[in-house]
Motif scaffolding. Structure first.
Motif, PDB file in Angstrom:
ATOM      1  N   ASN A  22      -4.412 -15.403  -7.447  1.00 47.52           N
ATOM      2  CA  ASN A  22      -4.115 -14.345  -8.414  1.00 47.52           C
ATOM      3  C   ASN A  22      -3.267 -13.276  -7.746  1.00 47.52           C
ATOM      4  N   GLU A  23      -2.251 -12.795  -8.456  1.00 45.51           N
ATOM      5  CA  GLU A  23      -1.361 -11.773  -7.903  1.00 45.51           C
ATOM      6  C   GLU A  23      -1.674 -10.410  -8.507  1.00 45.51           C
ATOM      7  N   TYR A  24      -1.590  -9.377  -7.654  1.00 49.00           N
ATOM      8  CA  TYR A  24      -1.839  -7.997  -8.056  1.00 49.00           C
ATOM      9  C   TYR A  24      -0.678  -7.145  -7.568  1.00 49.00           C
ATOM     10  N   SER A  25      -0.062  -6.421  -8.482  1.00 53.55           N
ATOM     11  CA  SER A  25       1.087  -5.583  -8.133  1.00 53.55           C
ATOM     12  C   SER A  25       0.642  -4.138  -7.938  1.00 53.55           C
ATOM     13  N   TYR A  26       1.122  -3.543  -6.846  1.00 50.48           N
ATOM     14  CA  TYR A  26       0.828  -2.153  -6.528  1.00 50.48           C
ATOM     15  C   TYR A  26       2.131  -1.396  -6.315  1.00 50.48           C
ATOM     16  N   VAL A  27       2.118  -0.125  -6.683  1.00 48.10           N
ATOM     17  CA  VAL A  27       3.258   0.763  -6.478  1.00 48.10           C
ATOM     18  C   VAL A  27       2.932   1.676  -5.308  1.00 48.10           C
ATOM     19  N   VAL A  28       3.870   1.802  -4.373  1.00 49.32           N
ATOM     20  CA  VAL A  28       3.678   2.720  -3.251  1.00 49.32           C
ATOM     21  C   VAL A  28       3.946   4.132  -3.747  1.00 49.32           C
ATOM     22  N   GLY A  36       0.185   7.577  15.283  1.00 51.57           N
ATOM     23  CA  GLY A  36       1.107   6.537  15.733  1.00 51.57           C
ATOM     24  C   GLY A  36       1.212   5.326  14.831  1.00 51.57           C
ATOM     25  N   ASP A  37       0.426   5.271  13.759  1.00 54.19           N
ATOM     26  CA  ASP A  37       0.485   4.148  12.831  1.00 54.19           C
ATOM     27  C   ASP A  37       1.010   4.627  11.482  1.00 54.19           C
ATOM     28  N   GLU A  38       1.678   3.712  10.755  1.00 54.89           N
ATOM     29  CA  GLU A  38       2.193   4.060   9.438  1.00 54.89           C
ATOM     30  C   GLU A  38       1.229   3.555   8.372  1.00 54.89           C
ATOM     31  N   TYR A  39       1.018   4.390   7.352  1.00 46.02           N
ATOM     32  CA  TYR A  39       0.115   4.070   6.257  1.00 46.02           C
ATOM     33  C   TYR A  39       0.830   4.282   4.931  1.00 46.02           C
ATOM     34  N   ALA A  40       0.352   3.567   3.907  1.00 41.53           N
ATOM     35  CA  ALA A  40       0.905   3.712   2.562  1.00 41.53           C
ATOM     36  C   ALA A  40      -0.235   3.942   1.578  1.00 41.53           C
ATOM     37  N   LEU A  41       0.017   4.824   0.633  1.00 42.61           N
ATOM     38  CA  LEU A  41      -0.911   5.086  -0.462  1.00 42.61           C
ATOM     39  C   LEU A  41      -0.379   4.326  -1.668  1.00 42.61           C
ATOM     40  N   LEU A  42      -1.201   3.432  -2.234  1.00 46.96           N
ATOM     41  CA  LEU A  42      -0.766   2.584  -3.332  1.00 46.96           C
ATOM     42  C   LEU A  42      -1.702   2.705  -4.527  1.00 46.96           C
ATOM     43  N   THR A  43      -1.154   2.448  -5.704  1.00 50.98           N
ATOM     44  CA  THR A  43      -1.952   2.370  -6.919  1.00 50.98           C
ATOM     45  C   THR A  43      -1.497   1.147  -7.691  1.00 50.98           C
ATOM     46  N   GLU A  44      -2.394   0.577  -8.498  1.00 47.84           N
ATOM     47  CA  GLU A  44      -2.024  -0.600  -9.276  1.00 47.84           C
ATOM     48  C   GLU A  44      -0.852  -0.261 -10.179  1.00 47.84           C
ATOM     49  N   ALA A  45       0.081  -1.192 -10.298  1.00 48.58           N
ATOM     50  CA  ALA A  45       1.302  -0.951 -11.057  1.00 48.58           C
ATOM     51  C   ALA A  45       1.014  -0.607 -12.510  1.00 48.58           C
ATOM     52  N   ASP A  46      -0.030  -1.172 -13.076  1.00 43.41           N
ATOM     53  CA  ASP A  46      -0.335  -0.912 -14.481  1.00 43.41           C
ATOM     54  C   ASP A  46      -1.545   0.004 -14.665  1.00 43.41           C
TER      55      ASP A  46
END
Length: 101
Positions: A22-28, A36-46
Motif C-alpha cells: 500500500n502506498e501513502y503520500s506525504y507532503v514535506v 548534524g542530522d537533517e529532518y523533515a516534517l511531513l503530513t499526509e497529502a490528503d
C-alpha cells in the motif's frame, strides 16, 4: 515570502510503501538540521486540518545514501519519542517565527 510565492513553490511529495504494497503520500512541510542530522516534517497529502487548525504530522530523518553511483535520500521515521518531541517543539517554534515575519 508572500503567500503567492509559497503557492508557486513545488511541493515535495514523498511516497511510502508498507509491507503489503500500500502506498501513502506525504507532503514535506519543512526541513531542518538538528545535531548534524537533517529532518523533515511531513503530513499526509490528503490530510484535513483539524478544528483547532492543526494537522497530524510525522518526523523523518533524512539519510543520505548512494545507489548505482547516484546520491539518494531515504526518509526514516523518528521512533525515539524524546527526540521526536524535541523536534516537534523546534519545528513549531520555527514555523511561529516565520509566521511573525
Amino acid at each position: 515570502m508572500t503567500d503567492n510565492e509559497m503557492n508557486n513553490m513545488e511541493e515535495d511529495i514523498i511516497v511510502f510503501e508498507d509491507e503489503d504494497g500500500n502506498e501513502y503520500s506525504y507532503v514535506v512541510i519543512d526541513y531542518m538540521f538538528y545535531n548534524g542530522d537533517e529532518y523533515a516534517l511531513l503530513t499526509e497529502a490528503d490530510a484535513e486540518v483539524n478544528d483547532d487548525n492543526t494537522q497530524e504530522c510525522i518526523i523523518c530523518k533524512i539519510v543520505p545514501d548512494e545507489e548505482d553511483g547516484e546520491e539518494i535520500e531515504s526518509f526514516e521515521l523518528v521512533d525515539d519519542d524524546d527526540l521526536a518531541q524535541k523536534l516537534v517543539e523546534i519545528f513549531n517554534t520555527k514555523m511561529q517565527e516565520e509566521e511573525e515575519e
